[in-house]
Design an enzyme around this catalytic site. Structure first.
Site, PDB file in Angstrom:
ATOM      1  N   ASN A 137       0.805  -1.208   0.000  1.00 13.49           N
ATOM      2  CA  ASN A 137       0.000   0.000   0.000  1.00 13.49           C
ATOM      3  C   ASN A 137       0.847   1.272   0.000  1.00 13.49           C
ATOM      4  OD1 ASN A 137      -2.947   0.023  -0.041  1.00 13.49           O
ATOM      5  ND2 ASN A 137      -2.756  -1.534   1.564  1.00 13.49           N
ATOM      6  N   CYS A 192      -7.054  -0.964   9.353  1.00 17.36           N
ATOM      7  CA  CYS A 192      -6.643  -1.869   8.286  1.00 17.36           C
ATOM      8  C   CYS A 192      -6.397  -0.970   7.094  1.00 17.36           C
ATOM      9  CB  CYS A 192      -7.712  -2.922   8.026  1.00 17.36           C
ATOM     10  SG  CYS A 192      -9.387  -2.290   7.929  1.00 17.36           S
ATOM     11  N   GLY A 216     -10.545   0.725   7.170  1.00 16.97           N
ATOM     12  CA  GLY A 216     -11.024   0.774   8.544  1.00 16.97           C
ATOM     13  C   GLY A 216     -12.495   0.472   8.685  1.00 16.97           C
ATOM     14  N   TRP A 217     -13.044  -0.272   7.744  1.00 14.35           N
ATOM     15  CA  TRP A 217     -14.452  -0.624   7.937  1.00 14.35           C
ATOM     16  C   TRP A 217     -14.711  -2.129   7.861  1.00 14.35           C
ATOM     17  CZ3 TRP A 217     -15.052   3.350   3.580  1.00 14.35           C
ATOM     18  CH2 TRP A 217     -14.636   2.829   2.349  1.00 14.35           C
ATOM     19  N   ASP A 218     -13.699  -2.918   7.583  1.00  7.95           N
ATOM     20  CA  ASP A 218     -13.907  -4.366   7.553  1.00  7.95           C
ATOM     21  C   ASP A 218     -13.173  -5.061   8.696  1.00  7.95           C
ATOM     22  OD1 ASP A 218     -15.548  -4.420   5.265  1.00  7.95           O
ATOM     23  OD2 ASP A 218     -13.793  -4.074   4.017  1.00  7.95           O
ATOM     24  N   ARG A 219     -11.880  -5.262   8.482  1.00  7.86           N
ATOM     25  CA  ARG A 219     -11.108  -5.945   9.522  1.00  7.86           C
ATOM     26  C   ARG A 219     -11.125  -5.160  10.829  1.00  7.86           C
ATOM     27  NH1 ARG A 219      -6.390  -7.351   5.266  1.00  7.86           N
ATOM     28  NH2 ARG A 219      -7.284  -5.511   4.292  1.00  7.86           N
ATOM     29  N   ARG A 224     -20.910  -5.354   0.847  1.00  7.19           N
ATOM     30  CA  ARG A 224     -20.408  -6.625   1.359  1.00  7.19           C
ATOM     31  C   ARG A 224     -21.456  -7.730   1.266  1.00  7.19           C
ATOM     32  NH1 ARG A 224     -16.546  -4.333   0.324  1.00  7.19           N
ATOM     33  NH2 ARG A 224     -15.051  -3.345   1.737  1.00  7.19           N
TER      34      ARG A 224
END
Lengths: 707, 635
Positions: free
Chosen positions: A300, A388, A391-394, A434
């Site tokens: 990244n 992550c 910042g909205w999944d893991r 998702r």
């Protein structure tokens, strides 16, 4: 009673009181309970547009195939409505009905034609698999086309939650959205306090459109610092508070990755982290947890993103935790679903399939991340910043798992709801993407919240007394995350929901679950128990992670224990409660009588002991008494006695000999006996015809029961 | 308190026992004596001490008894009858006692104390009243490993119940001595040296387990249902079939002579006998060993007649061969084989694939290795679990049993089950089928009777099969976890029908432990014939005598039990079959939370019952009062 007049709707259902239908037989029982008997459509214009997609509202003589016994089919009529696919079995007295919400349909597949017709396979997002056999090819195609379109709505307005209208008035609906109050949740944690307050900066979603309006930041940070920090973070998701530990002031904060690239730094962001660390006076450093694998995070950097450089930030300890990205998770779950849907697999196929899916490994990594954070907060008293990429999944997974481990409140029914509302809904987990609510990017779909729910389930297995809720609660939440039945999990952020006026147009799930909370209670829950106080310390030994049969094989009834310990204990508890009431009543009565007849008190001293019948167990006897396909298909399916009563069973026996396959197995060298090698059963199953068409020529002679 | 049996004390016999007596005052007394003895030690004293070691287990009963004289006599009697073996043990125990030994066990605090070796036990006691002592039967020790760091030796003891403990022993020589003693004592060849022959119960035997399940009783039950069967004494002296019991249930019309002929046609003389009679429809399950057809297709009219006699007119039956057709074919070359269709036209044969015992043993070793793997990788765990094949065996055995049950209950056909020898897979299938079909087998007594009937009487060679467990280093001879697999299958059914069994998981685990190492004689020997020769019923205590005591039984009762008279069909899908953690992960995890959950469940149910009783009694009181008051009160 039924408001709508739907031509496509089956007559039987229109005139029937849905409440009288046995909810248990319908996988989607809740929907009708909520409607209170009426199915009304709120937005007819949308509905009419949906109707256009229905090429074939009704197909007769459709066969519903029982997935576990492929020879067991039921003939009936298939209806396509604007919202549901409905199958109504005909013939038998207790009519079998199957309702499937279009929004739950994951995909529809046509299979090669067989002797009996054209098979249509419907895979649902709640892991139900339905197989129909439709007599005419054109009908099958029409249903296929209609369903494919209906299950992939293009606009939010097409979703079921916008047409679902239980008989409640407007005030009640609005009230349903007030059921959970995140402000109250933060004040339960002890916020605001002298260190933390709500910043008004995102009131209009200007700083970060995926964040909620109300955000907690350290009091010491100024608005420019927040803005500066947000500019240095992916999608403006600056560090903000997720969980606050009253006892030691340690916090869990969350954000997205910093835009650090190879060398960039941002003073405001550094100040922000410093402020977060300082607002926990007990510790001299804080953890920054990047939940990605190190390699991903490094990659990244090339795109101008990346991770915090320990040299630039004062007193941080940086930590990678390798949780894989959404694409890996999607593929992993796909493999898992394939394994769970295998029909009569061997033990080896199942275990290797489970291993190859890597699913449990991913669950373990999420759990380990949660454990790391919860220990940092509870044992070290150190604050943690989690991120992550976006910042909205893991991040959501890890923060919420850590919260469950840390705080017994989240192990209660209400607490679990609050947690999902806080860490998932309000913080902008992209539910629409998702869960694939709308037709769109397949690559955005990923079972992120499934994994969180599964982590909680794994914890429940290890700590059976620590949770107020049972697994039915988790499964119910899972179902509704995907069902689009309620507005909660629609859209990708709070802002989108506000723009769509979700609260005005749809209903909230939480009051509905709360009303049914008796079903979701864990009878073994002991709030006062020591293990439930404070931090849970789960084991992460590999064998502690188990396959969640109740979720992935939810609709394969024959795979689950025939008697449920949970149901049993729930019945007993319910009865105990009644007994307590009865006892109180009697004691009261006796007291009254005693007062009146104080003189004769002494007569009661004799203790009467009586043998009471035990509780009545909710044993599903018909199910308990159904043998499986122990010959793996060779036996011609188990006897079709699913709904028969004891007396009728004898006559319903199928003949074992009659279904002997015409075997030409290579290893069947025993020509003389003419007996197939039954040990190799699983391989030969697929090729079997689905009807009793393969009768052995000598079946009459060999079948002793024929006469 | 005056220690009874002063004469014995004088002879110095009880001195070593001092180590194991928990009663403090007595210990002090004996300790004084022991100093005295060690001063005046003599060769005779040495022997006496060894005797004391040997019989120490008798001591508590002597001490606790009110009737000291009688107990002492019993004890002396014990000494004399075992005198011939004393020297053997004495030679094996080079160092009977080491101080300062540290015991490490997973999930338990370490204990420092004195290690003692006796004829049958390894004992570690911290000699404090409140700490638990470790008593380990030598027979329970599967293998040991020694390690040395300087003069500190470490012995890792791996037990047949799958537990692994570590003992840190100061002193190289002591450690070596202890290790070699353990090795020798845990591999004693002679059955008559086994602990059950020395064990005297500390409880009063109310109901002698040896007399509980006699074939005559079982036959009486059968007689009440059908008159088609008789009890044959053809095997009275175990000459027709050494692995069969003396009494066998056979079709009424078949005389003993035919039985003998049929026996000569079956492996090991195991001719077809009745295993189970299905009351509901009169169908039966029989078991046997493979027929000795050989390559030239030998046949035996008597055998054919014997099994045909169990069929109703015009009906057919099933022969379930637990081997694959390929294995059964191969068996022909060694004189075995299977029933030819031509000779048994009324029977249809089904082959299943239950593995032979050596494969099962390997599977157990691999499974336990996987469970003990300390690496925390998910992949390794699942692939090792898969590679062990254990779960596949469970699935195959259960499937076969279900098939047998299905033939009987659903097809209304009689069934004959056999594998090769008819003592392993055959018994797994016949006993599991009965659990599925017969509600009586799901009670504690019924399950005991089932084990007695289908395993002990039926000649499962327990002693051979359970000589070693998962940690054995040597090449397996005839060890195999056949019975453990059976218990695992029962556990799977129990998990699926948690309300249909009178017993709980603890009961199954207890049985597993006692098959491998026990103070009771029940699982000694390989057949009824051997047990008679060993005079087990006179010289040892039966496991059932102990289990059936109300105090013990309590632990094994399933609080959820509600008698269920239906046939219970378990799911055999891989998704439904679980790893039996209670056995295989028992020592690798903390069970605190699970135990608490179990206690809570018991509590919920007990509280419910208590309330029911209260409500009932109040209801009656009220009714009574109201009828008495009737003329006065009108509510």
């Amino acid at each position: 009673m039924i408001v709508c007049d739907i031509t496509a709707f089956p007559k039987e259902i229109q005139v029937k009181d849905p409440a009288a239908l046995s909810a248990a037989r319908r996988p989607y029982g809740e929907s009708l309970q909520m409607t209170g008997g009426a199915i009304t459509l709120q937005a007819p214009e949308v509905w009419w547009s949906e109707m256009e997609h229905i090429r074939m509202p009704k197909v007769e003589n459709v066969r519903l195939v029982d997935r576990s016994y492929s020879r067991r089919t039921q003939v009936g009529t298939l209806y396509l409505t604007a919202t549901h696919t409905i199958f109504v079995g005909k013939g038998s007295e207790d009519r079998n009905e199957l309702w499937v919400l279009h929004s739950l349909v994951c995909n529809v597949v046509k299979h090669k034609a067989s002797q009996s017709g054209y098979p249509l396979l419907i895979h649902c997002k709640n892991f139900q698999v339905i197989q129909f056999i439709i007599p005419q090819e054109s009908d099958c195609h029409d249903v296929y086309i209609s369903l494919s379109r209906l299950s992939r709505p293009e606009k939010y307005e097409e979703l079921y939650c916008f047409s679902f209208n239980p008989n409640v008035d407007k005030a009640e609906r609005e009230h349903s959205w007030d059921f959970l109050d995140l402000k109250a949740e933060f004040s339960r944690m002890g916020l605001p306090n002298k260190m933390w307050h709500i910043t008004p900066i995102n009131r209009e979603y200007r700083v970060c459109d995926t964040y909620p309006a109300d955000l907690f930041v350290p009091k010491s940070v100024t608005l420019p610092v927040i803005v500066g920090s947000s500019k240095f973070r992916s999608r403006g998701r600056f560090p903000t508070l997720s969980y606050y530990c009253k006892e030691n002031h340690a916090t869990i904060c969350r954000s997205s990755q910093p835009l650090s690239g190879f060398s960039a730094r941002c003073l405001e962001d550094e100040q922000m982290l410093q402020a977060i660390m300082k607002s926990n006076p007990g510790s001299r450093f804080m953890y920054v947890v990047d939940t990605r694998p190190k390699l991903n995070a490094m990659a990244n950097r090339a795109a101008g993103k990346g991770y915090e450089n320990e040299d630039n930030y004062c007193n941080i300890k940086f930590q990678f935790i390798g949780i894989e990205n959404i694409h890996v998770m999607r593929n992993s779950q796909q493999k898992l679903i394939e394994v769970s849907a295998l029909r009569s697999p061997s033990m080896g196929e199942f275990l290797l399939g489970l291993e190859n899916s890597d699913w449990l490994r991913h669950i373990k990594s999420i759990m380990e991340a949660g454990i790391f954070i919860s220990k940092a907060v509870a044992e070290e008293g150190v604050s943690v910043l989690v991120h992550c990429s976006d910042g909205w999944d893991r991040t959501a997974q890890v923060c919420s798992v850590a919260s469950v481990l840390l705080d017994p409140y989240y192990r209660t029914i209400k607490g679990m709801m609050v947690l999902i509302e806080k860490d998932w809904v309000s913080f902008g987990h992209k539910f629409s993407h998702r869960c694939g609510h709308l037709d769109g990017e397949a690559k955005e779909v990923s079972p992120v919240i499934d994994q969180f729910l599964e982590c909680v389930w794994q914890l429940m297995e290890q700590f059976p007394c620590a949770f107020e809720y049972n697994e039915k609660f988790l499964i119910s939440i899972h179902n509704h995350v995907y069902s689009c039945h309620y507005g909660n999990f629609i859209c990708n952020s709070q802002k989108e929901r506000k723009d769509l006026r979700i609260k005005e147009k749809t209903h909230s799930i939480w009051p509905h679950l709360w009303e049914n909370k008796l079903d979701f209670m864990n009878p073994l829950f002991k709030p006062e128990q020591s293990q439930n106080q404070g931090l849970l310390r789960p084991s992460t030994a590999p064998y502690c992670f188990k396959y969640w049969r109740r979720l992935y094989n939810r609709f394969d009834r024959e795979l689950h224990p025939r008697q449920s310990e949970l149901d049993c204990l729930m019945t007993i508890k319910e009865e105990t409660q009644q007994l307590e009431e009865e006892l109180a009543l009697y004691e009261q009565k006796l007291a009254v009588l005693d007062k009146e007849r104080a003189k004769t008190l002494y007569m009661q001293k004799g203790v009467l002991d009586s043998k009471q019948p035990l509780w009545s167990l909710p044993l599903d006897t018909t199910l308990a008494n159904t043998p499986q396909d122990y010959l793996g298909g060779f036996m011609g399916g188990a006897p079709n006695v699913f709904t028969l009563q004891q007396g009728e069973r004898e006559s319903a026996e199928l003949c074992l000999f009659g279904d002997k396959p015409k075997s030409s197995d290579a290893d069947n060298s025993d020509q003389e006996s003419g007996v197939a090698d039954f040990s190799s059963h699983s391989s030969g199953e697929e090729s079997l015809p689905s009807e009793d068409s393969g009768k052995d020529p000598d079946s009459d002679e060999t079948g002793p029961n024929k006469a | 308190m005056e220690a009874p049996g002063a004469t014995c004390l004088r002879s110095g016999i009880r001195i070593c026992a001092v180590l194991f007596v928990t009663n403090n005052s007595l210990r002090r007394k004996l300790e004084k004596l022991s100093t005295f003895v060690s001063v005046t030690a003599s060769p005779w004293m040495e022997v006496a001490i060894k005797v004391a070691i040997l019989i120490q287990i008798c001591l508590p009963s002597v001490v606790k008894s009110n009737n000291g004289v009688e107990e002492t006599r019993k004890w002396r009697c014990q000494v004399s009858c075992t005198a011939q073996n004393i020297m053997e043990f004495a030679e094996l125990i080079k160092t009977p006692r080491v101080d300062g030994v540290v015991l490490h066990r997973p999930f338990m605090p370490t204990v420092e104390g004195t290690l003692c070796l006796t004829g049958h036990h390894l004992i570690l006691s911290s000699r404090q009243d409140n700490t638990e002592e470790l008593w380990l039967l030598h027979a329970n020790i599967d293998s040991i490993e020694k390690r040395f760091i300087g003069s500190l030796g470490t012995i890792i003891v791996k037990c047949k119940d799958l537990r692994v403990i570590q003992l840190d022993i100061p002193g190289m020589e002591e450690c070596l001595n202890i290790a070699s003693s353990i090795e020798a004592l845990s591999t004693l060849d002679s059955v008559s040296l086994m602990y059950p022959f020395f064990y005297r119960p500390l409880f009063e035997v109310i109901e002698d387990g040896w007399q509980l399940f006699v074939p005559e009783e079982a036959f009486k039950d059968l007689e009440s249902m059908t008159d088609e069967w008789r009890l044959s004494e053809v095997n009275k002296d175990f000459s027709v079939c050494p692995s069969y019991p003396s009494l066998l249930t056979v079709p009424k019309d078949i005389d003993d002579e035919s039985l003998c002929k049929a026996a000569s046609f079956r492996h090991g003389g195991r001719f077809p006998v009745l295993s189970y009679y299905h009351k509901k429809n009169g169908m039966v399950m029989m078991r046997a060993a493979q027929p000795l057809t050989g390559t030239n297709g030998r046949r035996c009219k008597e055998d054919e007649k014997l099994i045909n006699a169990t069929l109703c007119a015009g009906k057919r039956g099933y022969i379930i061969d637990t081997r694959t057709i390929a294995v059964a074919q191969q068996a022909k070359a060694r004189g075995g084989g299977f029933e030819q269709e031509a000779n048994y036209p009324q029977w249809r044969r089904i082959h299943k694939a239950i593995e032979r015992s050596n494969v099962l043993q390997e599977s157990l070793i691999k499974l336990v290795e996987a469970c003990n793997d300390q690496s925390h990788s998910m992949d390794r765990w699942l692939s090792k679990l898969e590679a062990s094949n254990w779960q596949s065996h469970v699935k195959e055995i259960l499937t076969t049993a279900c098939l047998a049950a299905q033939c009987i209950d659903r097809e209304g056909a009689s069934v004959l089950v056999h594998g090769t020898e008819g003592t392993d897979s055959t018994l797994q299938v016949t006993s599991l089928a009965q659990i599925i079909l017969d509600p009586a087998c799901r009670t504690i007594r019924g399950f005991e009777a089932l084990i007695e009937r289908e395993w002990l009487q039926a000649g499962h060679p327990f002693q051979q099969r359970c000589a070693q467990s998962a940690y054995s280093n040597g090449k397996p001879r005839s060890e195999a976890p056949v019975f453990l697999l059976f218990l695992d299958c029962v556990w799977q059914i129990l998990r699926q029908f948690p309300c249909s069994f009178q017993f709980n998981e603890n009961f199954l685990i207890m049985l597993f432990e006692h098959t491998y190492a026990s103070q009771f004689g029940t699982f000694l020997g390989n057949s009824v014939g051997e047990r008679v020769k060993l005079q087990l019923s006179q010289k040892t205590v039966s496991l059932w005598s102990w289990v059936n005591r109300p105090q013990e039984m309590e632990r094994f009762l399933n609080p959820l039990y509600e008698p269920n008279n239906l046939v219970i069909w378990p799911s055999v899908a891989p998704q439904s079959l679980l790893l039996w953690e209670g056995v295989f992960l028992r020592w690798n995890r903390s069970t605190k939370c699970l135990d608490e959950a179990y206690q809570e469940m018991v509590h919920i149910i007990e509280y419910n019952k208590e309330l029911q009783n209260k409500v009932n009694s109040l209801r009656r009181q009220l009714a009574q009062l109201e009828t008495e008051d009737n003329p006065l009160q009108t509510p």
